[in-house]
Design a protein around this motif. Sequence first.
Motif, PDB file in Angstrom:
ATOM      1  N   ASN A 582      23.804  65.859  46.363  1.00 20.98           N
ATOM      2  CA  ASN A 582      23.856  64.936  45.131  1.00 20.98           C
ATOM      3  C   ASN A 582      25.383  64.671  44.330  1.00 20.98           C
ATOM      4  O   ASN A 582      25.456  63.797  44.470  1.00 20.98           O
ATOM      5  CB  ASN A 582      22.855  65.455  43.926  1.00 20.98           C
ATOM      6  N   ARG A 585      27.356  62.293  47.130  1.00 20.13           N
ATOM      7  CA  ARG A 585      26.581  61.165  47.104  1.00 20.13           C
ATOM      8  C   ARG A 585      27.142  60.603  45.632  1.00 20.13           C
ATOM      9  O   ARG A 585      27.146  59.146  46.124  1.00 20.13           O
ATOM     10  CB  ARG A 585      25.011  61.158  47.133  1.00 20.13           C
ATOM     11  N   GLU A 588      30.619  59.554  46.490  1.00 13.83           N
ATOM     12  CA  GLU A 588      30.765  58.259  47.924  1.00 13.83           C
ATOM     13  C   GLU A 588      30.540  57.153  46.887  1.00 13.83           C
ATOM     14  O   GLU A 588      31.219  55.732  47.808  1.00 13.83           O
ATOM     15  CB  GLU A 588      29.829  58.608  49.135  1.00 13.83           C
ATOM     16  N   GLU A 589      29.560  56.946  45.775  1.00 15.30           N
ATOM     17  CA  GLU A 589      29.103  56.228  45.181  1.00 15.30           C
ATOM     18  C   GLU A 589      30.348  55.326  44.245  1.00 15.30           C
ATOM     19  O   GLU A 589      30.250  54.011  44.005  1.00 15.30           O
ATOM     20  CB  GLU A 589      28.418  56.118  43.931  1.00 15.30           C
ATOM     21  N   PHE A 599      23.414  59.025  52.378  1.00 16.79           N
ATOM     22  CA  PHE A 599      22.158  58.582  51.858  1.00 16.79           C
ATOM     23  C   PHE A 599      20.597  59.005  53.136  1.00 16.79           C
ATOM     24  O   PHE A 599      19.674  59.030  52.905  1.00 16.79           O
ATOM     25  CB  PHE A 599      22.325  57.246  51.413  1.00 16.79           C
TER      26      PHE A 599
END
Length: 725
Positions: A582, A585, A588-589, A599
């Motif tokens: 998590n 992610r 990376e967002e 993802f």
Amino acid sequence: MADNRDQDSGDVDAATVEQVEAHAGGSQDEEVEELEEEAPAPTIEVSIGVQESSRTPTQQEETTTTEREENKELKQEGVAEEERFSETKECDDDERQDKATPATDQVMIDERQGTATPATDQDVDPIEGEADLQLPTSTEPEDDGVPYSEPYSMSEQLTVSVDVDGEIKTITVQIVKATARKPFIGGYRHKITGVEYHHAATMTIPKRRPDDGKVRFERETQTVVTRNKTQQTTSPTSTQMTKTGCYVSSQQDKVIIPGVYETADEFHAKRLQAVIILQSHYRRWHAETLVNGMKQDRIKRQQWEHEEELRKELERQQRLRRDFERRMNPKTKRDFDMLYHALEVWRQQELSRINAELSGVERKAALCQLLEHEAELIASIGRHKIVADKDRTELQTKHLLDAAASPRKWIAFDGKMTEMDTPFTVRANELRELYQSLNMKYLTQEERMDVLLTLKVTVQEHDCKLTREIVELIERETELLLRGTKQKSLEGLRKRISNLFLEYSKTPMFNPEVSRLLKVPQQPTQLIHDVYFCRSTGQYLPSTEFELSTNARTMGTSRKAAHVDNVGRKREDDSVYSAMLNQIRRSEEKYHDNSRVVFLIQEADLRHLVERIWAGQSLLSQHSDLNDLIMVRWDVCHHWSPWNCVLLSKDEALGHFKLESLEEAYSESFFQKVKYKHVMARNYFRRLAHTAEFVRHSETEEMDQETEVTIRSNVADKQAAQAVA
């Protein structure tokens, strides 16, 4: 009054002087004549601080003449100074007053005799009509034998006794103390005795002139402002020597002795030595400044390190406290996985200890005891799981009914949220309220009877096996309530009624709004797509119930079967890898570069990547605490992927992001290690590599299509504009 003008005349009482002048008459000459001819005049003795002179009249007259000439000279000098220094007029007046104002001693004045006698008593003699106004003086002689005056402090009022036509009157005189030095305003001299009498300044504050509305200006505001300034003009001079007939004084001459001759080399050497001294002092100051700056930086660094240690310790304590709370009150699937993982770790430790310390029959007995203890712990975890499942079921039921009863919402063209209640949502809201009333505790018998009656009317709208069973149970509970049955004996019956009504509420025939929230579609045609068979459980489940791996060729086992297998054999805890995934992610967002590979990675894939490829430790510091490790991009210019990542601690990751050139920052051997691990990851996730290539090509094609559409629209617009023109 006083015969010495150096004495202060500011302490003389104005009222007393006015009485003296009233008895004396008009002018000075007339006063003297009256004193010589008339002897029996009323006597007023006033002690006003004047000492009797012991000199003869001739000496007094000579002294008075000398003093008068001195006064004239002083007045002339004062006038000259006033004309010369108009801007410092007040200061010059004060100095002139100091010179001209007479000093005050203590004296008794007798108008009948025309003599002055020293006063030794401050009392008032009412019989002779004498008013004694005595001021304290000192009788101690000075160096020249003349008495001197001490600083005088006058009282606020004086009492005077006066003989008027044989009648003695007492007069109280109020004293107004002056705050400034009183000026010398002249006086008169006795022709026979030669005693001088000075006019006393008024003791009262002058009245202020009433404002008549006229504008008046002072002299200074109506004249040109002058200024004195010294100018240096040329003055011819000449040299004069002593010779015959001419004498030149040599008192102001200066003797100059020549010093040691200094050469240019000596002068430059002296200057060089001075420069060296200055440079040494400057370098010392610069070194001290640099060292002090380094000390401050070291202090700041140590303070920052201390704060970081405290922060990390606080985070560790919070994480341990959170884990302890999860173990004591497990609620979710991951909480129970953590419990089973801790149980497996404890079992492995005990098994290793038994195998190392015991053998034979003792070992078998210890293993049996270990098995029994493990069974007890599993049963305890099972009891916690039952309670958690019950709470989770109630929470899921509440969420389902709330979602079915909520109105339809959408955003209108003006950006505002619009809500609308449909007949289906209204029906779902009624069933939800009825279900909540049915499960309420501590209701009275009448309230419970009303709820059951409402429920019976509601379910009788549809005639089926489920509704008939609910009506039968309602009638049974009503009969028991009328018989006075205890509440505890009715708990099972009420639970059956609640479960049947919940099933009634979940049926789309009775609650149409719930059909869009059920996982199992109601139409058989929808079961053809996205439904797969699980060989472990023997059930057909939707695709969302299966965990997909990046290297899987088939659907594999479902989530439920994998969980049962993990609890029975592996007992692994993936909560650490889930938190790490998590975090990757979220990071990376923040790049906003359409990174998609991260993802597709699951917890099992990240476990293999961390434990098998990166050995579960940081590549730089070999730090092995998974809670402090993070998987970041190796090259920040490319998307995150198993072949473009590196396992570092959180502090090392911050430093890695600040690097501009990886080749310059890391050594060649470290570079080769990273490349080797990237090759291993690419070989293991080769199917994911092909997927990433496909996704990248798809994105490129989409971007090309969007660009082509944009170009065509621009060309069409230009053609339309040319046609209109």
